[in-house]
Design an enzyme around this catalytic site. Structure first.
Site, short mmCIF file in Angstrom:
data_model
loop_
_atom_site.label_atom_id
_atom_site.label_comp_id
_atom_site.label_asym_id
_atom_site.label_seq_id
_atom_site.Cartn_x
_atom_site.Cartn_y
_atom_site.Cartn_z
N LEU A 64 37.60 35.61 58.93
CA LEU A 64 37.38 34.92 57.66
C LEU A 64 36.25 33.92 57.73
CD1 LEU A 64 41.15 34.18 56.82
CD2 LEU A 64 39.80 36.17 56.14
N TYR A 114 22.33 35.25 50.79
CA TYR A 114 23.77 35.27 51.10
C TYR A 114 24.29 36.71 51.11
CZ TYR A 114 28.81 34.54 50.54
OH TYR A 114 30.18 34.58 50.69
N LYS A 118 25.89 38.95 54.21
CA LYS A 118 27.23 39.53 54.13
C LYS A 118 27.18 41.05 54.34
CE LYS A 118 30.36 36.35 53.43
NZ LYS A 118 31.48 36.18 54.39
N ASN A 143 35.47 36.14 43.00
CA ASN A 143 35.79 34.71 43.03
C ASN A 143 37.27 34.51 43.35
OD1 ASN A 143 33.17 33.41 41.81
ND2 ASN A 143 33.65 35.17 40.51
N PRO A 292 77.66 4.07 23.72
CA PRO A 292 79.10 4.28 23.51
C PRO A 292 79.50 4.11 22.05
CG PRO A 292 78.74 2.96 25.48
CD PRO A 292 77.39 3.10 24.82
N GLY A 293 80.32 5.06 21.55
CA GLY A 293 80.83 4.99 20.19
C GLY A 293 79.87 5.48 19.12
#
Length: 380
Positions: A64, A114, A118, A143, A292-293
């Site tokens: 890689l 590049y 490659k 990509n 409450p209530g």
């Protein structure tokens, strides 16, 4: 199995090693691989002498390592061709014909420094295979995006996610540019398939099965919508696979002091009501806190329907049809989680019967529209 990974600290390398460790530790059980794995990581700062050791031991090589943003163009060939040549020479010297995977790029088909470097690395590997009989896998990745990719380097997605998450500016030269992308998890899945001997191929090249094609402008729009979802509470459409992967990627770039965000609590003497999540086709989720209530409700709906889940405290939900006197009761408690459907055509309320605050998670099948509330007051 001994697995040599060059470029171990890079984007793909880090993700691959993380999953191989999961396999080794018995945490990832979806692969047809033994947990008897030894990972041999190699990167630019590794002692070069280890390359000899690893070249002798390796049962599989993930190559890689590469150069894509050098200071000088000469470094393209040195990194993408030169080191590949060195690696293959080492393997051949020790008579190791284990399978080798190389990370190439769709740029290899283009005439730029590049791409040329490659392409040269690919040809080295193909020649090596013809000479030695070693199995080789050449992947021309488009990509690649996902977590742990370095922003402001060579990935537009990583840069956009990072900058938008940090409220930094971005530059989009041509929003109509069409991008082909692969997600890092899909890449890792494919690389492990190659390790298992089940690589997917297209002609002479390995191929990640799932690719996504989308314009640059659409990517940016979606990332901005992820940012804005903290304010409008709209959940992205995860039925779209790319959106699901892009959102996960975006979250990985949040600043470490920005994982949380506040919600707007509508409070009064009765307690509070807070909207949490909204979806254009799945309704919305809110959190209701009653003192409450306190009784909340006494209304009915034509089409709007709800689900109530009391997660703390205790209370009762009462129902009555508008033209009937019979009252239906459901007693609820955070001690026994139970969802109560709120059917249309029944006036209803929820009352806190306890001595502490009662917390209820409420789902409704539509986002509240003040112009069409579909809510009609009527005491139970």
């Amino acid at each position: 199995m001994n697995i040599l990974i060059t470029g171990a600290k890079g984007f793909i390398g880090k993700n691959l090693i993380a999953e191989l460790k999961n396999i080794k530790e018995g945490k990832a059980k979806t692969y047809d691989l033994s947990s008897e794995l030894e990972i041999l990581p190699y990167d630019i700062d590794t002692d070069p002498a280890l390359l000899d050791t690893y070249a002798q031991k390796a049962d599989f090589v993930f190559h890689l390592a590469g150069v894509n943003r050098p200071k000088e163009q000469l470094e393209f060939m040195e990194g993408n061709f030169g080191f590949t040549s060195t690696l293959l020479d080492k393997l051949q010297h020790y008579g190791n014909t284990c399978p080798i995977m190389i990370s190439s790029s769709i740029q290899a088909a283009l005439d730029n420094p590049y791409g040329v470097s490659k392409k040269a690395g690919e040809e080295l590997l193909f020649d090596y295979s013809r000479k030695t009989g070693a199995k080789v896998y050449v992947y021309r990745f488009p990509n690649v995006f996902g977590k742990w990719c370095r922003p402001n380097y060579n990935s537009a997605v990583a840069t956009f996610c990072n900058n938008i998450a940090h409220d930094l500016s971005i530059q989009v030269n041509d929003p109509k540019v069409i991008m082909t992308l692969v997600y890092i998890d899909d890449v890792v899945k494919e690389l492990i398939a190659a390790l298992e001997g089940n690589a997917h191929t297209e002609g002479a090249y390995g191929k990640v099965e799932t690719e996504h094609t989308i314009t640059l402008g659409e990517i940016v729009e979606r990332i901005y919508s992820f940012r804005d979802s903290r304010k409008n509470l709209l959940v992205p459409d995860f039925s779209d696979a790319f959106t699901k992967k892009l959102y996960s990627t975006y979250l990985s770039y949040l600043p470490e002091d920005g994982f949380s965000y506040p919600l707007t609590m509508h409070t009064d003497e009765r307690g509070s009501f807070t909207e949490f999540l909204k979806s254009s086709d799945r309704g919305q989720v809110s959190v209701n806190i009653s003192k409450p209530g306190i009784t909340k409700g006494n209304h009915w709906h034509h089409t709007k329907n709800e689900k109530f889940l009391v997660v703390s405290g205790k209370g009762v939900i009462r129902f009555r049809k508008p033209d009937e006197e019979n009252v239906i009761e459901y007693f609820v408690s955070g001690d026994r989680l139970e969802v109560v459907d709120i059917p249309v055509g029944y006036t209803h309320y929820i009352e806190n019967l306890g001595e502490t605050d009662m917390v209820t998670v409420m789902w409704v099948n539509e986002i509240f529209d003040p112009e069409k509330p579909d809510t009609f007051f009527l005491e139970v």
